[in-house]
Design a protein around this motif. Structure first.
Motif, PDB file in Angstrom:
ATOM      1  N   ALA A  61      65.836  51.414 111.029  1.00  0.00           N
ATOM      2  CA  ALA A  61      65.756  51.640 112.459  1.00  0.00           C
ATOM      3  C   ALA A  61      64.999  50.494 113.117  1.00  0.00           C
ATOM      4  O   ALA A  61      64.148  49.847 112.496  1.00  0.00           O
ATOM      5  CB  ALA A  61      65.061  52.967 112.756  1.00  0.00           C
ATOM      6  N   ASP A  62      65.303  50.243 114.376  1.00  0.00           N
ATOM      7  CA  ASP A  62      64.647  49.152 115.087  1.00  0.00           C
ATOM      8  C   ASP A  62      63.132  49.338 115.141  1.00  0.00           C
ATOM      9  O   ASP A  62      62.383  48.356 115.175  1.00  0.00           O
ATOM     10  CB  ASP A  62      65.198  49.035 116.505  1.00  0.00           C
ATOM     11  CG  ASP A  62      66.627  48.515 116.537  1.00  0.00           C
ATOM     12  OD1 ASP A  62      67.300  48.708 117.567  1.00  0.00           O
ATOM     13  OD2 ASP A  62      67.060  47.902 115.540  1.00  0.00           O
ATOM     14  N   SER A  63      62.678  50.580 115.134  1.00  0.00           N
ATOM     15  CA  SER A  63      61.258  50.849 115.252  1.00  0.00           C
ATOM     16  C   SER A  63      60.458  50.386 114.042  1.00  0.00           C
ATOM     17  O   SER A  63      59.241  50.191 114.149  1.00  0.00           O
ATOM     18  CB  SER A  63      61.024  52.349 115.487  1.00  0.00           C
ATOM     19  OG  SER A  63      61.590  53.115 114.437  1.00  0.00           O
ATOM     20  N   VAL A  64      61.111  50.201 112.896  1.00  0.00           N
ATOM     21  CA  VAL A  64      60.398  49.821 111.678  1.00  0.00           C
ATOM     22  C   VAL A  64      60.925  48.536 111.061  1.00  0.00           C
ATOM     23  O   VAL A  64      60.323  48.029 110.096  1.00  0.00           O
ATOM     24  CB  VAL A  64      60.442  50.944 110.629  1.00  0.00           C
ATOM     25  CG1 VAL A  64      59.926  52.251 111.211  1.00  0.00           C
ATOM     26  CG2 VAL A  64      61.860  51.126 110.097  1.00  0.00           C
ATOM     27  N   LYS A  65      61.992  48.001 111.578  1.00  0.00           N
ATOM     28  CA  LYS A  65      62.602  46.809 110.999  1.00  0.00           C
ATOM     29  C   LYS A  65      61.613  45.641 111.017  1.00  0.00           C
ATOM     30  O   LYS A  65      60.972  45.367 112.020  1.00  0.00           O
ATOM     31  CB  LYS A  65      63.870  46.442 111.763  1.00  0.00           C
ATOM     32  CG  LYS A  65      64.690  45.346 111.100  1.00  0.00           C
ATOM     33  CD  LYS A  65      66.006  45.116 111.833  1.00  0.00           C
ATOM     34  CE  LYS A  65      66.869  44.083 111.140  1.00  0.00           C
ATOM     35  NZ  LYS A  65      68.163  43.873 111.845  1.00  0.00           N
ATOM     36  N   GLY A  66      61.518  44.970 109.883  1.00  0.00           N
ATOM     37  CA  GLY A  66      60.583  43.874 109.740  1.00  0.00           C
ATOM     38  C   GLY A  66      59.220  44.283 109.232  1.00  0.00           C
ATOM     39  O   GLY A  66      58.435  43.417 108.813  1.00  0.00           O
ATOM     40  N   ARG A  67      58.912  45.578 109.263  1.00  0.00           N
ATOM     41  CA  ARG A  67      57.625  46.075 108.789  1.00  0.00           C
ATOM     42  C   ARG A  67      57.758  46.958 107.547  1.00  0.00           C
ATOM     43  O   ARG A  67      56.885  46.940 106.689  1.00  0.00           O
ATOM     44  CB  ARG A  67      56.921  46.861 109.888  1.00  0.00           C
ATOM     45  CG  ARG A  67      56.626  46.043 111.142  1.00  0.00           C
ATOM     46  CD  ARG A  67      55.773  46.831 112.134  1.00  0.00           C
ATOM     47  NE  ARG A  67      56.451  48.028 112.614  1.00  0.00           N
ATOM     48  CZ  ARG A  67      55.999  49.264 112.453  1.00  0.00           C
ATOM     49  NH1 ARG A  67      54.846  49.473 111.815  1.00  0.00           N
ATOM     50  NH2 ARG A  67      56.673  50.297 112.936  1.00  0.00           N
ATOM     51  N   PHE A  68      58.823  47.721 107.473  1.00  0.00           N
ATOM     52  CA  PHE A  68      59.035  48.642 106.358  1.00  0.00           C
ATOM     53  C   PHE A  68      60.116  48.099 105.437  1.00  0.00           C
ATOM     54  O   PHE A  68      61.063  47.439 105.884  1.00  0.00           O
ATOM     55  CB  PHE A  68      59.461  50.020 106.860  1.00  0.00           C
ATOM     56  CG  PHE A  68      58.400  50.782 107.613  1.00  0.00           C
ATOM     57  CD1 PHE A  68      57.212  50.189 107.982  1.00  0.00           C
ATOM     58  CD2 PHE A  68      58.618  52.108 107.947  1.00  0.00           C
ATOM     59  CE1 PHE A  68      56.246  50.893 108.677  1.00  0.00           C
ATOM     60  CE2 PHE A  68      57.663  52.816 108.635  1.00  0.00           C
ATOM     61  CZ  PHE A  68      56.476  52.222 109.006  1.00  0.00           C
ATOM     62  N   THR A  69      59.997  48.399 104.158  1.00  0.00           N
ATOM     63  CA  THR A  69      60.984  47.984 103.169  1.00  0.00           C
ATOM     64  C   THR A  69      61.288  49.149 102.240  1.00  0.00           C
ATOM     65  O   THR A  69      60.375  49.744 101.667  1.00  0.00           O
ATOM     66  CB  THR A  69      60.494  46.789 102.343  1.00  0.00           C
ATOM     67  OG1 THR A  69      60.184  45.690 103.207  1.00  0.00           O
ATOM     68  CG2 THR A  69      61.577  46.356 101.353  1.00  0.00           C
ATOM     69  N   ILE A  70      62.557  49.458 102.099  1.00  0.00           N
ATOM     70  CA  ILE A  70      62.978  50.505 101.178  1.00  0.00           C
ATOM     71  C   ILE A  70      63.481  49.849  99.900  1.00  0.00           C
ATOM     72  O   ILE A  70      64.120  48.793  99.935  1.00  0.00           O
ATOM     73  CB  ILE A  70      64.057  51.410 101.815  1.00  0.00           C
ATOM     74  CG1 ILE A  70      64.295  52.653 100.963  1.00  0.00           C
ATOM     75  CG2 ILE A  70      65.353  50.650 102.037  1.00  0.00           C
ATOM     76  CD1 ILE A  70      65.170  53.702 101.650  1.00  0.00           C
ATOM     77  N   SER A  71      63.187  50.458  98.771  1.00  0.00           N
ATOM     78  CA  SER A  71      63.594  49.909  97.488  1.00  0.00           C
ATOM     79  C   SER A  71      63.758  51.045  96.490  1.00  0.00           C
ATOM     80  O   SER A  71      63.417  52.195  96.775  1.00  0.00           O
ATOM     81  CB  SER A  71      62.583  48.878  96.974  1.00  0.00           C
ATOM     82  OG  SER A  71      61.316  49.474  96.763  1.00  0.00           O
ATOM     83  N   ARG A  72      64.262  50.705  95.320  1.00  0.00           N
ATOM     84  CA  ARG A  72      64.479  51.712  94.289  1.00  0.00           C
ATOM     85  C   ARG A  72      64.121  51.161  92.926  1.00  0.00           C
ATOM     86  O   ARG A  72      64.237  49.961  92.666  1.00  0.00           O
ATOM     87  CB  ARG A  72      65.932  52.187  94.300  1.00  0.00           C
ATOM     88  CG  ARG A  72      66.940  51.075  93.999  1.00  0.00           C
ATOM     89  CD  ARG A  72      68.363  51.574  93.998  1.00  0.00           C
ATOM     90  NE  ARG A  72      69.316  50.494  93.768  1.00  0.00           N
ATOM     91  CZ  ARG A  72      70.626  50.655  93.689  1.00  0.00           C
ATOM     92  NH1 ARG A  72      71.147  51.864  93.838  1.00  0.00           N
ATOM     93  NH2 ARG A  72      71.412  49.609  93.477  1.00  0.00           N
ATOM     94  N   ASP A  73      63.690  52.051  92.063  1.00  0.00           N
ATOM     95  CA  ASP A  73      63.439  51.751  90.666  1.00  0.00           C
ATOM     96  C   ASP A  73      64.385  52.634  89.869  1.00  0.00           C
ATOM     97  O   ASP A  73      64.162  53.838  89.741  1.00  0.00           O
ATOM     98  CB  ASP A  73      61.982  52.028  90.297  1.00  0.00           C
ATOM     99  CG  ASP A  73      61.651  51.613  88.877  1.00  0.00           C
ATOM    100  OD1 ASP A  73      62.529  51.666  88.002  1.00  0.00           O
ATOM    101  OD2 ASP A  73      60.483  51.226  88.632  1.00  0.00           O
ATOM    102  N   ASN A  74      65.430  52.041  89.349  1.00  0.00           N
ATOM    103  CA  ASN A  74      66.445  52.827  88.664  1.00  0.00           C
ATOM    104  C   ASN A  74      65.932  53.417  87.354  1.00  0.00           C
ATOM    105  O   ASN A  74      66.384  54.487  86.935  1.00  0.00           O
ATOM    106  CB  ASN A  74      67.686  51.976  88.406  1.00  0.00           C
ATOM    107  CG  ASN A  74      68.444  51.657  89.672  1.00  0.00           C
ATOM    108  OD1 ASN A  74      68.461  52.441  90.615  1.00  0.00           O
ATOM    109  ND2 ASN A  74      69.093  50.501  89.695  1.00  0.00           N
ATOM    110  N   THR A  75      65.010  52.720  86.708  1.00  0.00           N
ATOM    111  CA  THR A  75      64.457  53.238  85.462  1.00  0.00           C
ATOM    112  C   THR A  75      63.661  54.513  85.699  1.00  0.00           C
ATOM    113  O   THR A  75      63.787  55.495  84.963  1.00  0.00           O
ATOM    114  CB  THR A  75      63.580  52.184  84.778  1.00  0.00           C
ATOM    115  OG1 THR A  75      64.354  51.011  84.500  1.00  0.00           O
ATOM    116  CG2 THR A  75      63.011  52.725  83.482  1.00  0.00           C
ATOM    117  N   GLU A  76      62.836  54.505  86.733  1.00  0.00           N
ATOM    118  CA  GLU A  76      62.018  55.668  87.060  1.00  0.00           C
ATOM    119  C   GLU A  76      62.719  56.631  87.998  1.00  0.00           C
ATOM    120  O   GLU A  76      62.171  57.694  88.305  1.00  0.00           O
ATOM    121  CB  GLU A  76      60.701  55.216  87.681  1.00  0.00           C
ATOM    122  CG  GLU A  76      59.868  54.326  86.773  1.00  0.00           C
ATOM    123  CD  GLU A  76      59.403  55.038  85.522  1.00  0.00           C
ATOM    124  OE1 GLU A  76      59.261  54.380  84.476  1.00  0.00           O
ATOM    125  OE2 GLU A  76      59.185  56.272  85.579  1.00  0.00           O
TER     126      GLU A  76
END
Length: 126
Positions: A61-76
Motif C-alpha cells: 500500500a502507498d502508506s507503507v511503501k518504501g518503509r515496510f518489506t514483506i518476505s518469506r522463509d520457505n524452510t520455516e
C-alpha cells in the motif's frame, strides 16, 4: 486445517523498527496469498502488503511503501513483515491472513481470505 500464528509487535519509538512474523502450518499447496492487514481504532481495516507464494511477487500500500518489506522463509514456513521508519500513524492491530488457491495484487478484499492470525498490537509512541 491451515493455521497462522503471529509473533512480534510491541511498543517502539517513532523512526524505530519492528518485525512481525506469521508462522504457517497445515498448508499442502504452494499456491496461496499471505497478506498483512492493519486496523487502527476508529478506522477501517487496511491491506498493507501481500506476498504470493506462487511466484514470490509482493505488493504494498502507498502508506507503507518504501518503509515496510514483506518476505518469506520457505524452510520455516514463515512470512515476515519488516517495518522500518515507523510513524505514530502506524499504530494498529496487525493481522496476517491467507487466501488459498488465489493470487492477489493487494486488491483482494478482507472477506475473501480463508484464514487469519490472532493479531498483534503495534504501538509507535515517544
Amino acid at each position: 486445517q491451515p493455521q497462522l500464528v503471529q509473533s512480534g509487535g510491541g511498543v517502539v519509538q517513532p523512526g524505530g523498527s519492528l518485525r512481525l512474523s506469521c508462522a504457517t502450518s497445515g498448508f499442502t499447496l504452494d499456491y496461496y496469498v499471505i497478506t498483512w492487514f492493519r486496523q487502527a481504532p476508529g478506522k477501517e481495516r487496511e491491506a498493507i502488503s501481500c506476498i504470493n507464494n506462487q511466484d514470490g511477487s509482493t505488493f504494498y500500500a502507498d502508506s507503507v511503501k518504501g518503509r515496510f518489506t514483506i518476505s518469506r522463509d520457505n524452510t520455516e514456513k514463515t512470512v515476515y513483515l519488516q517495518m522500518n521508519t515507523l510513524e505514530p500513524d502506524d499504530t494498529a492491530v496487525y493481522s496476517c491472513a491467507a487466501d488459498l488457491n488465489s493470487y492477489s495484487d493487494l486488491s483482494t478484499k478482507s472477506y475473501e481470505y480463508d484464514y487469519w492470525g490472532q493479531g498483534t498490537q503495534v504501538t509507535v509512541s515517544s
